[in-house]
Write an enzyme that holds these catalytic residues in place. Sequence first.
Site, PDB file in Angstrom:
ATOM      1  N   CYS A  19       0.843  -1.201   0.000  1.00 46.54           N
ATOM      2  CA  CYS A  19       0.000   0.000   0.000  1.00 46.54           C
ATOM      3  C   CYS A  19       0.874   1.245   0.000  1.00 46.54           C
ATOM      4  CB  CYS A  19      -0.944   0.011   1.186  1.00 46.54           C
ATOM      5  SG  CYS A  19      -0.089   0.162   2.778  1.00 46.54           S
ATOM      6  N   CYS A  22       3.553   1.677   2.660  1.00 46.24           N
ATOM      7  CA  CYS A  22       4.809   0.969   2.397  1.00 46.24           C
ATOM      8  C   CYS A  22       5.760   1.858   1.594  1.00 46.24           C
ATOM      9  CB  CYS A  22       4.548  -0.326   1.626  1.00 46.24           C
ATOM     10  SG  CYS A  22       3.443  -1.476   2.452  1.00 46.24           S
ATOM     11  N   ASP A 415       9.295  26.491 -33.127  1.00 51.13           N
ATOM     12  CA  ASP A 415      10.344  26.848 -34.078  1.00 51.13           C
ATOM     13  C   ASP A 415       9.733  26.666 -35.470  1.00 51.13           C
ATOM     14  OD1 ASP A 415      13.012  27.155 -35.254  1.00 51.13           O
ATOM     15  OD2 ASP A 415      12.849  25.006 -35.623  1.00 51.13           O
TER      16      ASP A 415
END
Length: 728
Positions: A19, A22, A415
């Site tokens: 989870c 952790c 560009d």
Amino acid sequence: MTTSHTLPGVQLRIGGMSCASCVSRVEKALMKVPGVTSASVNLATETATVHARAGLPLAELTAAVEKSGYTASGVEQPAPEADHSAGWHVVLSALLTLPLVAPMVLSLAGVAWMPSAWVQLGLAAPVQFFFGARFYRAGWKAVRAGAGNMDLLVALGTSAAFGLSVYLMFRHPGHEHLYFEASAAVITLVLLGKWLEGRAKRRTTEAIRALNALRPATARVVRGDTEVDVPVGQLAVGDLVRVRPGERIAVDGEVVAGSSHVDESALTGESLPVAKGEGDRVTGGAVNSEGVLTVRTLAVGAETTLARIIRLVESAQAGKAPIQRLVDRVSAVFVPVVLVIALVTLAGWLVVSGDWEQALINAVTVLVIACPCALGLATPTAIMAGTGVAARHGILIQDADALEVARNVTTVAFDKTGTLTEGRPAVVAVVPAPGGTEDEVVRLSAALQRSSSHPLAVAVLDRAEGMPVPEATAASALPGRGVEARVGDMRLALGSSRLLKELGADAGALAGEAERLANDGRTVSWLLRRDGNTAAVLGLLAFGDALKASAPAAVRRLHDLGIRTVMLSGDNRGSAEAVARQLGIDTVRAEVLPADKAAAVQALRAEGQVVAMVGDGINDAPALAAADVGIAMATGTDVAMETAGLTLMRGDVRLVADALDVSRRTYATIRRGLFWAFVYNVVGIPLAAFGLLSPVVAGGAMALSSVSVVGNALLLRRWRASADARKE
């Protein structure tokens, strides 16, 4: 501001996480190692990216992770195979649980049936202590590390229900209404949820697996008069590789013999095969269609385009979006808060009702329903799915930060040369003198240019392709002005306005058109017929950098998304404004030096705009770095690609809007997943605390939440690029 996005730091494979709590614990453990500057853990990929001082031993990092209760190894270690036994564990656990749950279902139909207490114990014990052993192991590791996680909540909750049932069984012999079904059903449902979640998570990593599958294991190397199969890892730059029809090209290289069509769709998203002949570049991982090609190796191993693509996708999927950092902070305190709420629920029910049995069941329900799995999975699974589907369509998102920022882009700065235009001169207008024809002007001009390799000569020859071009003799260059030659019985010249004046030719009816074209930034060349010291105009050719076919649609799509467009160009104002008018660009800044492009981007940001810069050349790198999001064309330079946060693998500028669109959709998916994950806990925990849910329902809801969040992320796999939709 974007920076280089190569994958730095140390990569670790982390095992045992369940989870978001952790994730937080592993990160804290890694950050405590002296020399570590940052650590980012991804629950969905089960990996950690660690930035540390040079020379820090890997063993120190793995030891820190293992001390916190998890396993760790270097990513060069083979990934663990999918646990096929997990499915059988779910099936067997379900078979044992079914008789325990059946009485509750049958009672709805008016059937009263309940197995004896000893039968219930016999069915529930294997589920609790064999199939549920993983929760005890992981929960114990969390306790030893002084923290909590999902496994600890499940272990505590189901153990309480199981223990209460055993107590009642011996305290009240013959009492068959126990809670074994709650403990067994919760474990079974959580196991089912984790199995479904694992299957779904593996689908989010299909992009990486598909890219790795493009790597051939061997290549056919030409050595003298023979061909030898050699492992790809042993190839060297300069080796000649023979590629037969239907085979994957093993290296990045240049075709030195043969011609064919090559399918590059898996690398660039381009659906149509591309013609390749001598002198053309080919990319490892592409499929050779019908001809035999001999390729000189130019890049091998980690330097190939495919290897770089894989690194970029891995970098994005292992990264952590800014929104995930907020989720991690919440998750870090989530489990301790849940434990407090469970204790308060227990105490509250004892005070209010005095029924300690009901109090314990409600506290168990709180523990079960509050597991923060969905919170931890919502962001990484969406990022993995979004970056994966984008990669399949030729859009490489190089980190999670770029993905999140791109959704807010309000201005796209382009560009011009090589991005909106082809980057090479082309004949954009042919104007014959009165009485002449366009074809005649093109054919005669091509005759004069047939032996030249000048870019303008190549443009004329391209325009004349398929036309009968006459032979020219006695050709000679007119330095700085043009070229002349004899074609049949005519003496012709093709050159600049300077040559027109020198020969005293009268532009006549073409003067106005020539002036208009020149004002648009076009280069005008005159076709003249010389007769002694006089010359007559036969027509004119106008050269310009042709627009990319996809450019108009790209700009329209950005406007449809509500995004402002700006063009930054080093070309003269007339040429830049002509392109802007054709495309509908909102703002033009011409005659801009490379350093000025970066300043122009900074100025746009100072106005409060979120700016994406699109470019392909070395001179675009400062502007790409200055933008909130840099978007590089892979048809350009490596410098531009390394500086940008997003890379378009083919020169189709419609992918700019697609890149921003997939970013928006991915972030919307993240928000949707987090919303439901938070709502689930915000609604579920009070219901459990007030006794309105049973542990069985809580277990089912908890498992369903994780699966639904991952399933929500997988919906991104349906996304299609607009550029590809138009081809189909």
